[in-house]
Design an enzyme around this catalytic site. Structure first.
Site, PDB file in Angstrom:
ATOM      1  N   THR A  47       0.830  -1.208   0.000  1.00  0.00           N
ATOM      2  CA  THR A  47       0.000   0.000   0.000  1.00  0.00           C
ATOM      3  C   THR A  47       0.861   1.253   0.000  1.00  0.00           C
ATOM      4  O   THR A  47       0.556   2.228  -0.694  1.00  0.00           O
ATOM      5  CB  THR A  47      -0.951   0.007   1.211  1.00  0.00           C
ATOM      6  OG1 THR A  47      -1.781  -1.152   1.135  1.00  0.00           O
ATOM      7  CG2 THR A  47      -1.816   1.255   1.245  1.00  0.00           C
ATOM      8  N   CYS A  48       1.947   1.223   0.736  1.00  0.00           N
ATOM      9  CA  CYS A  48       2.839   2.382   0.818  1.00  0.00           C
ATOM     10  C   CYS A  48       3.412   2.726  -0.560  1.00  0.00           C
ATOM     11  O   CYS A  48       3.485   3.894  -0.939  1.00  0.00           O
ATOM     12  CB  CYS A  48       3.966   2.113   1.801  1.00  0.00           C
ATOM     13  SG  CYS A  48       3.396   1.637   3.451  1.00  0.00           S
ATOM     14  N   SER A  49       3.805   1.705  -1.303  1.00  0.00           N
ATOM     15  CA  SER A  49       4.434   1.908  -2.609  1.00  0.00           C
ATOM     16  C   SER A  49       3.432   2.142  -3.730  1.00  0.00           C
ATOM     17  O   SER A  49       3.719   2.891  -4.670  1.00  0.00           O
ATOM     18  CB  SER A  49       5.298   0.700  -2.971  1.00  0.00           C
ATOM     19  OG  SER A  49       6.408   0.626  -2.120  1.00  0.00           O
TER      20      SER A  49
END
Length: 159
Positions: A47-49
């Site tokens: 999700t972060c990337s």
């Protein structure tokens, strides 16, 4: 946990520069500026990337137009990883990639979480905050596993 009206704690963090790893204090990041700081559980995580960092990169011009001086991403990762992730994502020159390698900022703000079940040890919760001259103006904390409150779009809607 840190809340609206609180001052950002004094912590020394790190970032990668052309000269290597450089310490950067929270005073350097926040004093006299409007800063959007967003925290992720880990660099290169799904999700972060795929959504969190790219959202802030995509909306950097809109954030700047709303008076934001600096957009900074922080994670409990080392400066090498934060720099590599930022470069891979196209964050260079747009988002300040800050390493909270030992989790000192997460601990000082009460945003740390136990991610040992995912083999990630102690990390930061996912959140974003707007900080004006070192004082928290807004906090957007996501529930574990969620990604909504801390998105660039939500932060923009509250500026």
């Amino acid at each position: 946990m840190i809340k609206v009206g609180d001052r950002i704690p004094e912590v020394t963090l790190h970032r990668m520069t052309d000269e290597g790893i450089r310490p950067i204090t929270t005073a350097e990041v926040f004093a006299g500026k409007t800063v959007v700081l967003f925290a992720v559980p880990g660099a290169f995580t799904p999700t972060c990337s795929a959504r969190h960092l790219p959202g802030f990169i995509d909306h950097i011009d809109a954030l700047t137009a709303k008076g934001v001086d600096t957009v900074a991403c922080i994670a409990v990762n080392d400066p090498f990883v934060m720099a590599a992730w930022g470069a891979q994502a196209g964050a260079d020159g747009k988002v300040l990639m800050i390493s909270d390698g030992n989790g000192a900022f997460a601990a000082a703000t009460g945003t740390e979480m136990d991610a040992s079940k995912a083999a990630m040890a102690t990390r930061s919760q996912r959140y974003a905050m707007v900080v004006r001259d070192g004082v928290v103006a807004h906090v957007f904390l996501d529930s574990p596993g969620a990604f909504e409150a801390s998105s660039a779009e939500n932060v923009l809607a509250h500026l």
